[in-house]
Motif scaffolding. Structure first.
Motif, PDB file in Angstrom:
ATOM      1  N   PHE A 163      -4.131   1.401   9.810  1.00 61.18           N
ATOM      2  CA  PHE A 163      -3.175   2.499   9.957  1.00 61.18           C
ATOM      3  C   PHE A 163      -3.098   3.332   8.675  1.00 61.18           C
ATOM      4  N   LYS A 164      -3.177   2.674   7.544  1.00 66.53           N
ATOM      5  CA  LYS A 164      -3.021   3.368   6.271  1.00 66.53           C
ATOM      6  C   LYS A 164      -4.243   4.216   5.912  1.00 66.53           C
ATOM      7  N   PHE A 165      -5.432   3.669   6.078  1.00 65.48           N
ATOM      8  CA  PHE A 165      -6.628   4.341   5.568  1.00 65.48           C
ATOM      9  C   PHE A 165      -7.555   4.890   6.657  1.00 65.48           C
ATOM     10  N   LEU A 166      -7.727   4.162   7.759  1.00 62.44           N
ATOM     11  CA  LEU A 166      -8.658   4.607   8.783  1.00 62.44           C
ATOM     12  C   LEU A 166      -8.153   5.864   9.501  1.00 62.44           C
ATOM     13  N   THR A 167      -6.850   5.929   9.751  1.00 63.91           N
ATOM     14  CA  THR A 167      -6.277   7.117  10.397  1.00 63.91           C
ATOM     15  C   THR A 167      -6.523   8.369   9.572  1.00 63.91           C
ATOM     16  N   VAL A 193       0.803  -1.227   0.000  1.00 67.61           N
ATOM     17  CA  VAL A 193       0.000   0.000   0.000  1.00 67.61           C
ATOM     18  C   VAL A 193       0.838   1.279   0.000  1.00 67.61           C
ATOM     19  N   GLU A 194       2.151   1.166   0.220  1.00 64.96           N
ATOM     20  CA  GLU A 194       2.994   2.353   0.246  1.00 64.96           C
ATOM     21  C   GLU A 194       3.595   2.656  -1.124  1.00 64.96           C
ATOM     22  N   HIS A 195       3.977   3.905  -1.315  1.00 63.60           N
ATOM     23  CA  HIS A 195       4.515   4.370  -2.596  1.00 63.60           C
ATOM     24  C   HIS A 195       5.816   3.647  -2.924  1.00 63.60           C
ATOM     25  N   LYS A 196       5.894   3.093  -4.109  1.00 63.11           N
ATOM     26  CA  LYS A 196       7.067   2.376  -4.617  1.00 63.11           C
ATOM     27  C   LYS A 196       7.468   1.188  -3.746  1.00 63.11           C
TER      28      LYS A 196
END
Length: 325
Positions: free
Chosen positions: A313-317, A263-266
């Protein structure tokens, strides 16, 4: 008297008064538990509950004072505050926890102190330390002591209710982790100021803060099997709690790393995910850790926990931050 002088004396006075009150309460209500060993002349290592459980107690103790303390150093500021106030909260919380939990289990009007009471006192402290992560940098030592008094008192009532209802929660995932997380979110919501909708200059991390936070993560990860098994019934149930937690944590780590990279860039790894989501397996398996779910069942729980925690952590925050704005 100036405002700064008032602040200077508020914390020392509160801390001293609280300690004196606790000493008095211990003098009135607390005594040694003489039922968890066989006596001074014929006790053995095998039948001495206190000494048998003491290694597990020490593992939990390390988690509370070292694991949580360094985990809270994730911000680029407040590193000294996180470790220092963690020590303050833990030292006060374990004393207050003994009293609040013990009042539900009096014997002849007294709280009998044994190794299980000491372990449960550390557990009660963990609730405040989990909440601490949500309000780090927003609260003073005075506020944290007051928060500890309120939260541990409510936790003791909540734990007693869970026991009365017969809820299975050997690793205290519901009564400690879920409760501490929601309490911390509620406290953060109360302390939230609209002027900070665009963030704060001290929010975020730097290289050394992430490195220190990883030390806390490693201590928590290593000792989590002890946390989940410390109050389990001795014998097979306790052994299953250790094994199940062990494999759930292992599966969770691999999954959290994979999802973080996805889910993180690159494909880069996010240290927030690694510091927190890798521990989700220990939390998730806690309620059923002492049950016969099989190692594969524990791994499935850890696998799912790693996915949910990382995505959370990635989307709900981000969603919560946008809602506040």
């Amino acid at each position: 008297m100036s405002f700064s002088t008032n602040m200077r004396f508020k914390f020392p006075i509160l801390a001293i008064v609280l300690q004196i009150v606790i000493i008095i309460l211990f003098g009135v209500f607390v005594k040694y538990d003489t039922h968890d060993h066989s006596g001074p002349h014929n006790s053995t290592h095998e039948d001495n509950t206190f000494l048998n459980l003491y290694p597990l107690f020490q593992d939990v103790h390390v988690m509370i004072f070292v694991g949580f303390g360094f985990l809270m150093t994730f911000l680029k500021r407040y590193g000294f505050s996180s470790v220092g106030i963690n020590l303050l909260i833990a030292a006060f919380g374990l004393q207050w926890g003994i009293l609040m939990q013990g009042l539900w289990h009096l014997h002849g009007g007294k709280i009998e102190i044994g190794i299980l009471k000491m372990i449960n006192a550390d557990f009660s402290t963990a609730t405040v330390l989990i909440s601490f992560g949500a309000v780090l940098g927003k609260t003073s030592p005075v506020q944290m002591l007051l928060m500890a008094i309120i939260e541990i008192t409510i936790f003791a009532c909540n734990e007693h209710l869970a026991g009365y209802l017969g809820a299975s929660d050997t690793g205290a995932s519901m009564t400690i982790h879920a409760f501490g997380a929601y309490f911390g979110l509620a406290a953060a919501a109360v302390l939230y100021r609209p002027g900070l909708k665009n963030g704060h200059e001290n929010e975020g991390s730097v290289y050394h803060s992430d490195l220190f936070a990883m030390i806390g993560t490693l201590f928590l990860w290593m000792f989590w099997p002890s946390f989940n098994s410390a109050i389990a019934d001795p014998g097979l149930n306790q052994e299953m709690a250790i094994v199940n937690t062990y494999f759930s944590l292992a599966a969770c780590v691999l999954t959290a790393f994979a999802i973080s990279s996805l889910v993180e860039h690159k494909g880069k790894l996010d240290m927030v995910h690694i510091q927190n989501a890798t521990l989700a397996g220990g939390v998730a398996v806690g309620t059923c850790a002492d049950m016969n779910i099989g190692p594969f069942g524990a791994m499935i729980i850890g696998f799912i926990a790693g996915i949910i925690s990382t995505l959370g952590f990635k989307f709900l925050t981000v969603g919560i931050q946008q809602t506040k704005r």
